[in-house]
Every structure is written in structure tokens, then in C-alpha cells.
Motif scaffolding. Structure first.
Motif, PDB file in Angstrom:
ATOM      1  N   GLY A  16       2.685  -6.867   4.905  1.00  0.00           N
ATOM      2  CA  GLY A  16       2.843  -6.097   3.675  1.00  0.00           C
ATOM      3  C   GLY A  16       3.990  -5.107   3.799  1.00  0.00           C
ATOM      4  O   GLY A  16       4.815  -4.969   2.881  1.00  0.00           O
ATOM      5  N   PHE A  17       4.034  -4.410   4.918  1.00  0.00           N
ATOM      6  CA  PHE A  17       5.133  -3.469   5.183  1.00  0.00           C
ATOM      7  C   PHE A  17       6.473  -4.196   5.188  1.00  0.00           C
ATOM      8  O   PHE A  17       7.457  -3.728   4.617  1.00  0.00           O
ATOM      9  CB  PHE A  17       4.884  -2.766   6.523  1.00  0.00           C
ATOM     10  N   TRP A  18       6.515  -5.359   5.850  1.00  0.00           N
ATOM     11  CA  TRP A  18       7.780  -6.093   5.968  1.00  0.00           C
ATOM     12  C   TRP A  18       8.238  -6.602   4.597  1.00  0.00           C
ATOM     13  O   TRP A  18       9.435  -6.592   4.292  1.00  0.00           O
ATOM     14  CB  TRP A  18       7.640  -7.249   6.943  1.00  0.00           C
ATOM     15  N   ALA A  19       7.318  -7.040   3.774  1.00  0.00           N
ATOM     16  CA  ALA A  19       7.669  -7.502   2.427  1.00  0.00           C
ATOM     17  C   ALA A  19       8.225  -6.355   1.598  1.00  0.00           C
ATOM     18  O   ALA A  19       9.170  -6.536   0.816  1.00  0.00           O
ATOM     19  CB  ALA A  19       6.449  -8.123   1.749  1.00  0.00           C
ATOM     20  N   VAL A  20       7.664  -5.166   1.758  1.00  0.00           N
ATOM     21  CA  VAL A  20       8.163  -3.994   1.047  1.00  0.00           C
ATOM     22  C   VAL A  20       9.590  -3.682   1.499  1.00  0.00           C
ATOM     23  O   VAL A  20      10.466  -3.385   0.678  1.00  0.00           O
ATOM     24  CB  VAL A  20       7.266  -2.770   1.303  1.00  0.00           C
ATOM     25  N   MET A  21       9.829  -3.766   2.796  1.00  0.00           N
ATOM     26  CA  MET A  21      11.147  -3.437   3.326  1.00  0.00           C
ATOM     27  C   MET A  21      12.203  -4.388   2.780  1.00  0.00           C
ATOM     28  O   MET A  21      13.326  -3.993   2.461  1.00  0.00           O
ATOM     29  CB  MET A  21      11.121  -3.498   4.855  1.00  0.00           C
ATOM     30  N   VAL A  48      15.503  -3.222   0.207  1.00  0.00           N
ATOM     31  CA  VAL A  48      16.933  -3.479   0.385  1.00  0.00           C
ATOM     32  C   VAL A  48      17.604  -3.669  -0.962  1.00  0.00           C
ATOM     33  O   VAL A  48      18.671  -3.105  -1.242  1.00  0.00           O
ATOM     34  CB  VAL A  48      17.157  -4.717   1.279  1.00  0.00           C
ATOM     35  N   TYR A  49      16.982  -4.459  -1.819  1.00  0.00           N
ATOM     36  CA  TYR A  49      17.579  -4.738  -3.120  1.00  0.00           C
ATOM     37  C   TYR A  49      17.493  -3.525  -4.044  1.00  0.00           C
ATOM     38  O   TYR A  49      18.311  -3.372  -4.957  1.00  0.00           O
ATOM     39  CB  TYR A  49      16.914  -5.963  -3.750  1.00  0.00           C
ATOM     40  N   SER A  50      16.526  -2.651  -3.806  1.00  0.00           N
ATOM     41  CA  SER A  50      16.452  -1.426  -4.593  1.00  0.00           C
ATOM     42  C   SER A  50      17.592  -0.474  -4.245  1.00  0.00           C
ATOM     43  O   SER A  50      18.068   0.276  -5.084  1.00  0.00           O
ATOM     44  CB  SER A  50      15.107  -0.722  -4.359  1.00  0.00           C
ATOM     45  N   PHE A  51      18.028  -0.500  -2.978  1.00  0.00           N
ATOM     46  CA  PHE A  51      19.117   0.369  -2.543  1.00  0.00           C
ATOM     47  C   PHE A  51      20.487  -0.251  -2.798  1.00  0.00           C
ATOM     48  O   PHE A  51      21.510   0.387  -2.530  1.00  0.00           O
ATOM     49  CB  PHE A  51      18.989   0.665  -1.043  1.00  0.00           C
ATOM     50  N   GLY A  98       0.834  -1.191   0.000  1.00  0.00           N
ATOM     51  CA  GLY A  98       0.000   0.000   0.000  1.00  0.00           C
ATOM     52  C   GLY A  98       0.869   1.240   0.000  1.00  0.00           C
ATOM     53  O   GLY A  98       2.084   1.168   0.239  1.00  0.00           O
ATOM     54  N   PRO A  99       0.295   2.409  -0.250  1.00  0.00           N
ATOM     55  CA  PRO A  99       1.093   3.637  -0.340  1.00  0.00           C
ATOM     56  C   PRO A  99       1.847   3.983   0.940  1.00  0.00           C
ATOM     57  O   PRO A  99       3.016   4.369   0.889  1.00  0.00           O
ATOM     58  CB  PRO A  99       0.054   4.712  -0.692  1.00  0.00           C
ATOM     59  N   LEU A 100       1.189   3.841   2.102  1.00  0.00           N
ATOM     60  CA  LEU A 100       1.866   4.157   3.353  1.00  0.00           C
ATOM     61  C   LEU A 100       2.831   3.043   3.754  1.00  0.00           C
ATOM     62  O   LEU A 100       3.940   3.306   4.235  1.00  0.00           O
ATOM     63  CB  LEU A 100       0.850   4.390   4.464  1.00  0.00           C
ATOM     64  N   GLY A 101       2.439   1.794   3.545  1.00  0.00           N
ATOM     65  CA  GLY A 101       3.321   0.680   3.865  1.00  0.00           C
ATOM     66  C   GLY A 101       4.607   0.742   3.058  1.00  0.00           C
ATOM     67  O   GLY A 101       5.700   0.494   3.579  1.00  0.00           O
ATOM     68  N   ALA A 102       4.500   1.094   1.765  1.00  0.00           N
ATOM     69  CA  ALA A 102       5.687   1.216   0.920  1.00  0.00           C
ATOM     70  C   ALA A 102       6.558   2.375   1.373  1.00  0.00           C
ATOM     71  O   ALA A 102       7.788   2.263   1.428  1.00  0.00           O
ATOM     72  CB  ALA A 102       5.267   1.409  -0.535  1.00  0.00           C
ATOM     73  N   LEU A 103       5.916   3.505   1.718  1.00  0.00           N
ATOM     74  CA  LEU A 103       6.669   4.672   2.160  1.00  0.00           C
ATOM     75  C   LEU A 103       7.439   4.373   3.443  1.00  0.00           C
ATOM     76  O   LEU A 103       8.625   4.709   3.568  1.00  0.00           O
ATOM     77  CB  LEU A 103       5.718   5.847   2.367  1.00  0.00           C
ATOM     78  N   LEU A 104       6.794   3.721   4.403  1.00  0.00           N
ATOM     79  CA  LEU A 104       7.463   3.386   5.662  1.00  0.00           C
ATOM     80  C   LEU A 104       8.584   2.370   5.442  1.00  0.00           C
ATOM     81  O   LEU A 104       9.647   2.451   6.076  1.00  0.00           O
ATOM     82  CB  LEU A 104       6.441   2.832   6.663  1.00  0.00           C
ATOM     83  N   GLY A 105       8.357   1.410   4.549  1.00  0.00           N
ATOM     84  CA  GLY A 105       9.379   0.417   4.262  1.00  0.00           C
ATOM     85  C   GLY A 105      10.634   1.046   3.694  1.00  0.00           C
ATOM     86  O   GLY A 105      11.755   0.745   4.130  1.00  0.00           O
ATOM     87  N   TYR A 106      10.472   1.928   2.721  1.00  0.00           N
ATOM     88  CA  TYR A 106      11.632   2.586   2.124  1.00  0.00           C
ATOM     89  C   TYR A 106      12.290   3.556   3.105  1.00  0.00           C
ATOM     90  O   TYR A 106      13.507   3.743   3.078  1.00  0.00           O
ATOM     91  CB  TYR A 106      11.226   3.305   0.846  1.00  0.00           C
TER      92      TYR A 106
END
Length: 561
Positions: A255-260, A264-267, A90-98
């Protein structure tokens, strides 16, 4: 005798005081059990490598690497990969993960900067592990990076071919050949050529990020004629979080944890800025300065992009699950298409193509310099120490070329499946590298304390790092062991996912244990870590000159100032 003094005579022309250490003892470590490392920056590095990378090159190499990388879509990173994160958390879950991973990146960058300023060697944190932790760890981490980087090159080339096929159906083998040739030309050229190529491509990627963020704001705020203002509509419907695997609050957390984990791999790639430290001008000052700025810029780019994407595209949009590997799966392209802007897909696809090639070049640099560093310490055959007259380890490049030929497997679907198995073997390599960086820094601080040397004696030090490195170490270990949690949930077992998440762990442990058993190495005692030698070399390094203070305009420059 240990101590730190300041003398008027030690002031440089700018009036800045230089720290002079009381080094009555010989600079080489003399305690029993000390590793026989010789000079920190070896004579071979000083004579055969050429310092052709400036600070702007180093900064942009790391920024470009972080923007373009992303697993499991090599070369896509920020431009194509964010859609999956929005759909998962979700938008907030992705934002918090990044945001959380951005904090980890901050800690890793500061740790890497402190150690690299003291030990500016080729191979970066791999060689640091040799000096601060255990030669067996350097062997295991080093070969893990070499394998991962060399396999990444054909994977990035394959990704580039997929992107090219967005426009044409010419045989894939033709494009593979062209991309291999241009990659080899850059790899074998003077290091400054590589720096300039990466600098230009990084500018293109940064400009595209700024463009799509501004375009996203225009679309979101109703700036396109005939299109309504969106605002935070998608944060309300379907909501800020997405239920992932489970339901309710637990599903939102997963969902948040999966985004996080994906973040990692994006960074991945920010740690590569110090790989060519021996080929960087004034590395004791330029690398720390780059570390301070890179994490902030990369984090800002990602957070701005995640925020905008979450405002433009619904997390329930099926198009976010497109696995074509081309611009069609980009959330920016989806939003622009909905707004009636037709030119965006080709623009995004073109920059993603340069991103794939840029990621390939960066993997070549990291892999070849790590292999060169391993050869310097006897962990790889000495043939890999051979360099051209312009300072390029050409035997390392030739080995990389051999691995690049694996890209031809993308011509066959069956061969491509096998090829991606090779890629899966080191999917967790980023976290392993970050763990090594944090561990090196913790060992450095512990050795300083054991030997009674103030951390302020380091060429560059920030007091907060004594806490942030522990935070990064623990966080990376937790993410590493929970990164593939989905395969352990009911009905979600996928062998390929399990392998990509966890196989790298036993591979590194076996390499570490095997080398330790054969060579009978020991963890280096804190009291014999050669800190006085390293400080002595830093103080007598003719390039160790304080940088000029940035002007106000330079400080405001978010690109390369």
C-alpha cells in the motif's frame, strides 16, 4: 592550466568576491572527440528569445505545476488526487509515501539547479544531456517530453471540460473550443504574459491549499457546531495503514509503495522551472534560488494536505473511489459535506478548473521550448526555430495547436477511450525525466573530477548533491520498474495499466538506440566535456550578478519571497 583564484579586483559593488578561473587555454574545448557544440548558450537564443521571466515567475510555475498535476487525473493533483492515496495506503502510508518522494524531489531540484546555473539553455535537462552525456540521449528524452507535453494539453483541456460540466450540460465541444483559444492566446503572447498568468493562478491554488488545510483543522478539532472532535480517530480505526493486494505487513508495505508511485506523478512539473532558462532574467542565480525554495514549499503543501486528509476521511470511505473527475471526489469536499458546509464543492471545482488550464499552459511551455531546443541542435526541423518579434517560437506553438485539437475526442466516448491510449504512452515520462536530470548532474561532477576542476568553481554548488543525485537516480529507476507491480499480481492484470506503466521505457530506449545507430554518436568522454568553456561563459555573462540578500520578511514569506 586548471585552477581557481580569488582577486580583490574581482569583487563586485557589494564586496562579494567573484571566482576567476585561470583560462589561458581558449574557452572552446580542444580535446579530440569533443562534441562540436559551439557556444553553450547559442547566439540564436540570445538574439531571438527575450528574458521575460523573473524569479517569482519561475518559482510559481514549478509550484503551480506540482500542485495541479496528478496521474491518472490530469489537472487534479493535490485537490482531487489525495483521496485515492489515502484509500490505497492509509493515512500513515500515504504520508510516508509523499515524504519519501518529497526527498527525491529535493535531490532532483538541487541537481537541476546546479547544472542549470552552469548551462542556462532553452530545453533545460534535454540540452544538458547533449553536452554531458550523449546527443542520442538528448534526442530520445527530448522527443519523449515533446510528445508527452503536447498530448497533455488536450488531456488537460478534456479534464477542464469535465470540471465545467459539474455546473452545466452545454455541449462539450463549446468548452473545448474556448479553452483551446485562450490557451493559444497565452502561448503566442510575450513570455512575461505567461509568467503573470501562471503567477496569479498559482497564488489562487496556494491560497486554496492554505484555506482547506485550516478548514480541515477546524473540522478535525471540533470547531463546527454540532460536530464531534475527530483528532486521529481514523488513524486508529480503520488504522494507519491499509492492506493492499496482500495481507499483514507485506500488504501494508505494498500500500505504501503504491502511494509512492502515485505521488511521483503528483509532483510532476517541478522540473519544468528551468525549461525556459534562456527566457529567464539572471538564470544563473534565479533558477538555483527557485530550486532551493520550490521543493520545500511543494513538499510542505503536500505533507500538510496528506496529514489533514488522513485525519478527516476514513481510508475505508467508498466516496474516495469516485471517478467523476469533479470536485465530488475531493476528500476536502467529502469532509466539508459531512460537516454541513455546502459552498466548498463549487470553490474546489472552480480552482481545479484554473488548475487544469494552468497545467495545459505549462505543458505548452515545456513542450514548445523543448522542441525549440531540439531544433537548435539539429534534432528537429529548423522550421521550429522561427520566432515572433517578441521572442515566442511560433512554429512550435502551431504544432502544439494541432495536437490540442485532439481534445475534441472527448465529445465521443469511443474516441475518448482511444485518446486516453495516447496519454498512457508517456505516463512514466516524469520518472524518465528525473532520471535524466540526476544522470546529467552525476556526469557533471564526474567530469569536474576528471578534469581537475573543483566543484566550488560552479556558479552554484552544494556538497550534499554528490550523494543525493545517486539516491535520486537509484530511487527513480526502482520506482520506474516497479511502478506497475499490481498488474503482475494474481487477478489484477489490466493491459491499459501495463501500457501506462512500462511502454515509455522501450519507446525511449528505441529512440536512443535508433538515433545512436544512424548518427553513430558516442557517450561523451569525461575529459572533453566543455566545462572550461561553460565556466568561461558564466564568468563573462553580464547578467551573472549576485542577487540581493533577502530581508527577514522576505525569508518568512512562503508564497513568493
Amino acid at each position: 592550466m586548471t585552477g581557481v583564484i580569488e582577486t580583490p579586483e574581482a569583487s563586485d559593488k557589494t564586496g562579494a568576491k567573484q571566482i576567476v578561473h585561470d583560462v589561458e587555454d581558449p574557452p572552446l574545448p580542444s580535446s579530440a572527440g569533443s562534441p562540436d557544440i559551439g557556444p553553450i548558450v547559442t547566439e540564436h537564443e540570445q538574439q531571438n528569445l527575450i528574458r521575460g521571466l523573473s524569479q517569482r515567475h519561475v518559482q510559481m510555475i514549478a509550484i503551480a505545476g506540482a500542485i495541479v498535476r496528478g496521474f491518472p487525473n490530469p489537472g487534479t493533483g493535490l485537490f482531487l488526487g489525495l483521496g485515492g492515496s489515502i484509500a490505497t495506503g492509509g493515512p500513515l502510508g500515504a504520508l510516508l509515501g509523499y515524504l519519501f518522494v518529497g526527498l527525491i524531489v529535493c535531490a532532483i531540484q538541487f541537481a537541476l539547479g546546479e547544472v542549470s546555473a552552469l548551462l542556462p539553455v532553452t530545453g533545460s535537462f534535454v540540452r544538458h544531456a547533449e553536452i554531458l552525456v550523449d546527443p542520442a540521449l538528448a534526442f530520445a528524452i527530448g522527443w519523449n517530453i515533446v510528445y508527452g507535453c503536447f498530448i497533455s494539453v488536450p488531456s488537460e483541456i478534456s479534464a477542464g471540460v469535465v470540471l465545467i460540466q459539474y455546473w452545466t450540460d452545454i455541449n462539450a465541444a463549446v468548452w473545448v473550443t474556448i479553452l483551446i483559444v485562450v490557451s493559444v492566446v497565452v502561448a503566442i503572447s510575450f513570455i512575461g504574459v505567461y509568467g503573470e498568468v501562471e503567477f496569479i493562478f498559482a497564488i489562487l491554488k496556494i491560497l486554496l491549499v492554505i484555506f482547506v488545510v485550516i478548514l480541515g483543522l477546524v473540522i478535525d478539532l471540533g470547531g463546527i457546531p454540532g460536530k464531534p472532535r475527530l483528532g486521529f480517530h481514523y488513524w486508529k480505526d480503520p488504522g494507519p495503514f491499509v492492506e493492499y493486494i496482500s495481507t499483514g505487513s507485506w500488504g501494508h508495505f505494498l500500500g505504501f509503495w503504491a502511494v509512492m508511485t502515485n505521488a511521483v506523478y503528483s509532483f510532476a512539473g517541478v522540473e519544468s522551472l528551468a525549461m525556459a532558462a534562456a527566457e529567464t532574467k539572471n538564470p544563473r542565480h534565479n533558477i538555483p534560488k527557485a530550486c532551493k525554495r520550490v521543493f520545500a514549499r511543494v513538499t510542505i503543501f503536500y505533507l500538510a494536505a496528506v496529514l489533514i486528509v488522513g485525519m478527516l476521511v476514513s481510508s475505508a470511505d467508498d466516496r474516495l473511489s469516485d471517478e467523476s473527475g469533479t470536485a465530488a471526489q475531493s476528500p476536502f469536499v467529502i469532509a466539508a459535506g459531512d460537516a454541513g458546509i455546502k459552498a466548498i464543492p463549487s470553490i474546489v471545482n472552480a480552482v481545479c478548473l484554473t488548475s487544469a488550464w494552468s497545467a495545459s499552459n505549462q505543458s505548452i511551455l515545456a513542450g514548445t521550448r523543448t522542441l525549440y531546443g531540439l531544433a537548435l541542435k539539429g534534432h528537429a526541423p529548423q522550421i521550429f526555430l522561427r520566432t515572433t518579434k517578441w521572442g515566442v517560437p511560433y512554429m512550435c506553438v502551431l504544432l502544439q495547436v494541432a495536437f490540442s485539437l485532439l481534445a475534441y475526442m472527448c465529445v465521443s466516448n469511443n474516441a475518448l477511450t482511444v485518446f486516453w491510449w495516447f496519454v498512457d504512452l508517456t505516463a512514466a515520462g516524469t520518472l524518465v525525466s528525473w532520471i535524466c536530470i540526476a544522470l546529467n548532474h552525476i556526469r557533471l561532477l564526474q567530469a569536474l573530477k576528471k578534469q581537475g576542476i573543483s566543484p566550488d568553481a560552479l556558479p552554484w554548488h552544494n556538497r550534499i548533491t554528490r550523494y543525493t543525485s545517486w539516491f535520486a537516480l537509484i530511487a527513480c529507476v526502482v520506482i520506474l520498474f516497479t511502478g506497475g507491480f499490481t498488474v503482475f499480481t494474481k487477478g489484477n492484470w489490466y493491459t491499459a495499466s501495463f501500457v501506462s506503466s512500462y511502454l515509455d521505457i522501450p519507446l525511449v530506449l528505441c529512440a536512443y538506440g535508433g538515433y545512436k545507430a544512424i548518427r553513430r554518436t558516442k557517450i561523451i568522454p569525461l575529459d572533453v566535456v566543455p566545462l572550461r568553456q561553460a565556466l568561461y561563459e558564466a564568468e563573462n555573462d553580464p547578467e551573472n550578478v549576485p542577487l540581493k540578500k533577502d530581508s527577514l520578511l522576505s525569508k518568512m514569506n512562503i508564497l513568493w519571497g
